[in-house]
Design an enzyme around this catalytic site. Structure first.
Site, PDB file in Angstrom:
ATOM      1  N   CYS A 238       0.854  -1.197   0.000  1.00  0.00           N
ATOM      2  CA  CYS A 238       0.000   0.000   0.000  1.00  0.00           C
ATOM      3  C   CYS A 238       0.881   1.235   0.000  1.00  0.00           C
ATOM      4  O   CYS A 238       1.477   1.552  -1.034  1.00  0.00           O
ATOM      5  CB  CYS A 238      -1.038  -0.027   1.121  1.00  0.00           C
ATOM      6  SG  CYS A 238      -0.431  -0.409   2.778  1.00  0.00           S
ATOM      7  N   CYS A 240       2.671   2.503   3.238  1.00  0.00           N
ATOM      8  CA  CYS A 240       3.242   2.732   4.567  1.00  0.00           C
ATOM      9  C   CYS A 240       4.523   3.560   4.438  1.00  0.00           C
ATOM     10  O   CYS A 240       5.380   3.267   3.595  1.00  0.00           O
ATOM     11  CB  CYS A 240       3.514   1.405   5.268  1.00  0.00           C
ATOM     12  SG  CYS A 240       2.006   0.454   5.505  1.00  0.00           S
TER      13      CYS A 240
HETATM   14 FE    FE Z   1       1.581   0.255   3.143  1.00  0.00          FE
END
Ligand code: FE
Length: 330
Positions: A238, A240
């Protein structure tokens, strides 16, 4: 390498899969994006704990690949938190639909100018075709459904007292106040204070606290570049990112191309950022996750002997702390 089909992996699993060049366009977040970011963070904070990062991802990962990769980033976040609020009974689907209808009747579903809000999504850039319905005079545009949902959920959260307008405003300000200059102070201190560098290596979250910074709610790890070893950070699943010391991630960090190629072709990625590592230098790629974030400590540039911390910090760029470039030369 053969491109795999969307059926082989869940849509988010980008690692190694796509071959496009990285769009390095710097996109300043629009207000609605900052608001979606703030609401998502508030709903998951220590006090509210409506969901975890992994739950937010689970909703997004259930999308089909075409939707996952074409819905703009913060619209996906709106989808995730609105679905999770409904799942947990905090806000019902009926309440959201009613509020969307009320906004439509009030004309709040139309905004002036273009509704398209970001460059971090991956539709084909065909400028003859506008993705959203327009007025004849083209003065206003209808909001995409998830943007309208975002407005509806915000209003319902305020009405229910789950978050306050002041909290949203303060969270936006808090994130606006967090940027790479924070990480740059950490790096400059590490360059000038070996004892601090050792503490940063041992426990980065605690060490950044010495500078009045937060290590965030996840484990922060500092990665030290050396003459033989270069570190590169990605989140293949994703986005992070060590927000507490670098602020919100740049659009390219969240892009499919970066997430995919940082693990498959890291030297090619570095080359796109103008970075060519010397022959024989080891390159390590670190994949972030919901519990663990990384901060690269770039090598101190030659020719900076005797510089003080404040002056050194001016050489420490955001990109050098992600690992796509070295620190700036003096
Ligand atoms: Fe992530």
């Amino acid at each position: 390498m053969t491109e795999t089909t969307p059926h082989d992996h869940p849509p988010h699993d980008a690692g190694g899969r796509f071959a496009a060049a990285i769009d390095q366009h710097e996109h300043q977040p629009a207000h609605w994006e900052k608001e979606a970011d703030a609401i998502r963070m508030l709903l998951a904070d220590r006090r509210r704990r409506f969901f975890t990062t992994d739950e937010s991802r689970r909703v997004q990962e259930q999308l089909d690949a075409a939707t996952y990769w074409t819905v703009p980033y913060y619209e996906r976040w709106i989808l995730a938190f609105s679905s999770l609020l409904a799942e947990k009974g905090a806000v019902t689907e009926a309440e959201m639909a009613d509020e969307e209808e009320r906004l439509r009747v009030a004309g709040a579903h139309r905004i002036e100018g273009e509704a398209a809000g970001g460059h971090d999504h991956h539709h084909d850039h065909d400028h003859d075709h506008h993705p959203y319905q327009e007025d004849d005079d083209a003065a206003t545009t209808e909001l995409p459904p998830l943007r309208l949902r975002g407005l509806a959920v915000r209003n319902l959260l305020l009405a229910k007292g789950i978050v306050t307008a002041e909290e949203i405003r303060a969270e936006i300000e808090r994130m606006d106040g967090r940027g790479p200059e924070n990480g740059a102070r950490v790096v400059a201190r590490a360059w000038t204070d070996p004892a601090f560098a050792a503490r940063l290596a041992a426990d980065a979250g605690a060490a950044v606290g010495e500078l009045g910074l937060s290590g965030g709610e996840t484990v922060l790890t500092a990665l030290f570049n050396t003459p033989r070893l270069h570190h590169l950070v990605v989140c293949t699943l994703c986005s992070c990112y060590p927000r507490s010391v670098l602020g919100r991630p740049p659009a390219w960090y969240k892009s499919r191309a970066y997430r995919a190629r940082a693990v498959r072709d890291p030297r090619g990625v570095l080359a796109e950022f103008g970075t060519v590592l010397p022959e024989g230098m080891e390159l390590r790629v670190h994949d972030s996750n919901a519990e663990l974030r990384y901060l690269v400590v770039p090598a101190r540039p030659a020719g900076t002997e005797g510089w003080d911390e404040a002056r050194l910090a001016t050489l420490v760029t955001r990109d050098s702390m992600i690992g796509v470039t070295p620190a700036r030369a003096p």
